[in-house]
Design a protein around this motif. Structure first.
Motif, short mmCIF file in Angstrom:
data_model
loop_
_atom_site.label_atom_id
_atom_site.label_comp_id
_atom_site.label_asym_id
_atom_site.label_seq_id
_atom_site.Cartn_x
_atom_site.Cartn_y
_atom_site.Cartn_z
N ASP A 67 0.83 -1.21 0.00
CA ASP A 67 0.00 0.00 0.00
C ASP A 67 0.86 1.26 0.00
N LEU A 68 0.26 2.33 -0.48
CA LEU A 68 0.95 3.63 -0.46
C LEU A 68 1.27 4.03 0.98
N SER A 69 2.46 4.52 1.19
CA SER A 69 2.75 5.09 2.51
C SER A 69 2.13 6.49 2.54
N ASP A 70 2.04 7.08 3.71
CA ASP A 70 1.49 8.44 3.80
C ASP A 70 2.31 9.42 2.98
N ASP A 71 3.63 9.25 3.01
CA ASP A 71 4.50 10.17 2.25
C ASP A 71 4.27 10.03 0.76
N GLU A 72 4.14 8.79 0.31
CA GLU A 72 3.94 8.57 -1.13
C GLU A 72 2.58 9.13 -1.55
N ASP A 73 1.58 8.86 -0.75
CA ASP A 73 0.24 9.35 -1.02
C ASP A 73 0.23 10.88 -1.10
N ALA A 74 0.89 11.52 -0.16
CA ALA A 74 0.92 12.99 -0.12
C ALA A 74 1.65 13.55 -1.33
N MET A 75 2.74 12.89 -1.72
CA MET A 75 3.51 13.38 -2.88
C MET A 75 2.70 13.22 -4.16
N LEU A 76 2.04 12.10 -4.31
CA LEU A 76 1.25 11.89 -5.53
C LEU A 76 0.06 12.85 -5.59
N ALA A 77 -0.42 13.28 -4.43
CA ALA A 77 -1.54 14.23 -4.42
C ALA A 77 -1.12 15.57 -5.01
N GLU A 78 0.18 15.86 -4.97
CA GLU A 78 0.67 17.14 -5.50
C GLU A 78 1.29 17.02 -6.87
N ALA A 79 1.51 15.81 -7.34
CA ALA A 79 2.24 15.62 -8.59
C ALA A 79 1.34 15.86 -9.80
N PHE A 80 1.99 15.99 -10.96
CA PHE A 80 1.26 16.15 -12.22
C PHE A 80 1.09 14.80 -12.91
N ASN A 81 0.15 14.75 -13.83
CA ASN A 81 -0.06 13.54 -14.66
C ASN A 81 -0.35 12.29 -13.84
N VAL A 82 -0.98 12.47 -12.70
CA VAL A 82 -1.23 11.32 -11.83
C VAL A 82 -2.45 10.54 -12.34
N LYS A 83 -2.33 9.23 -12.36
CA LYS A 83 -3.44 8.36 -12.74
C LYS A 83 -3.73 7.41 -11.59
N ASP A 84 -4.80 6.63 -11.75
CA ASP A 84 -5.17 5.69 -10.68
C ASP A 84 -4.05 4.69 -10.39
N ASN A 85 -3.28 4.37 -11.42
CA ASN A 85 -2.22 3.37 -11.22
C ASN A 85 -0.85 4.00 -11.01
N SER A 86 -0.82 5.27 -10.64
CA SER A 86 0.47 5.93 -10.38
C SER A 86 1.09 5.44 -9.08
N ARG A 87 2.39 5.26 -9.13
CA ARG A 87 3.16 4.98 -7.91
C ARG A 87 4.49 5.72 -8.04
N LEU A 88 5.17 5.87 -6.93
CA LEU A 88 6.52 6.42 -6.97
C LEU A 88 7.49 5.25 -7.07
N GLY A 89 8.30 5.27 -8.13
CA GLY A 89 9.22 4.16 -8.36
C GLY A 89 10.16 3.92 -7.19
N CYS A 90 10.53 5.00 -6.52
CA CYS A 90 11.50 4.83 -5.42
C CYS A 90 10.89 4.11 -4.23
#
Ligand code: FES
Length: 109
Positions: A67-90
């Motif tokens: 599952d997304l961590s809180d940090d990952e979730d928060a970063m994706l909430a601010e990122a561009f081009n985000v889709k339902d299947n977006s994740r942070l590779g790191c």
């Protein structure tokens, strides 16, 4: 088993099938960098801290990822081009369960 196969579509739409080691504590962003699938300076800017979204990717296979961590979730909430299947590779660590993973790098933003 120490290597898994991953299909990575780069930002130009070219598909690369690469071997990723599971015993080196690598994440997907580091795998992309090690194969130079994105120009230096366009991915992994924060060093894998879930603070830049330069490593955003779309997961196109139905692997069960942690599952997304809180940090990952928060970063994706601010990122561009985000889709339902977006994740942070790191934040995706190479484990044997991810053999056959298919991802696409999100556009540079
Ligand atoms: S490298 Fe910065 S969020 Fe992944």
């Amino acid at each position: 088993m120490s290597d898994i196969k991953i299909k990575i579509t780069d930002r130009e739409g070219v598909v690369h099938e690469v071997d990723a080691p599971t015993d080196m504590n690598m994440n997907l962003m580091e795998v992309v960098r090690s194969y130079e699938l994105a120009p230096e300076g366009t991915i992994g800017i924060c060093g894998g801290m879930a603070m830049c979204a330069s490593c955003q990717c779309y997961v196109n296979s139905d692997h069960k990822l942690p599952d997304l961590s809180d940090d990952e979730d928060a970063m994706l909430a601010e990122a561009f081009n985000v889709k339902d299947n977006s994740r942070l590779g790191c934040q995706i660590h190479m484990t044997e369960d991810l053999d056959g993973l298919e991802v696409e790098l999100a556009p540079e933003s």
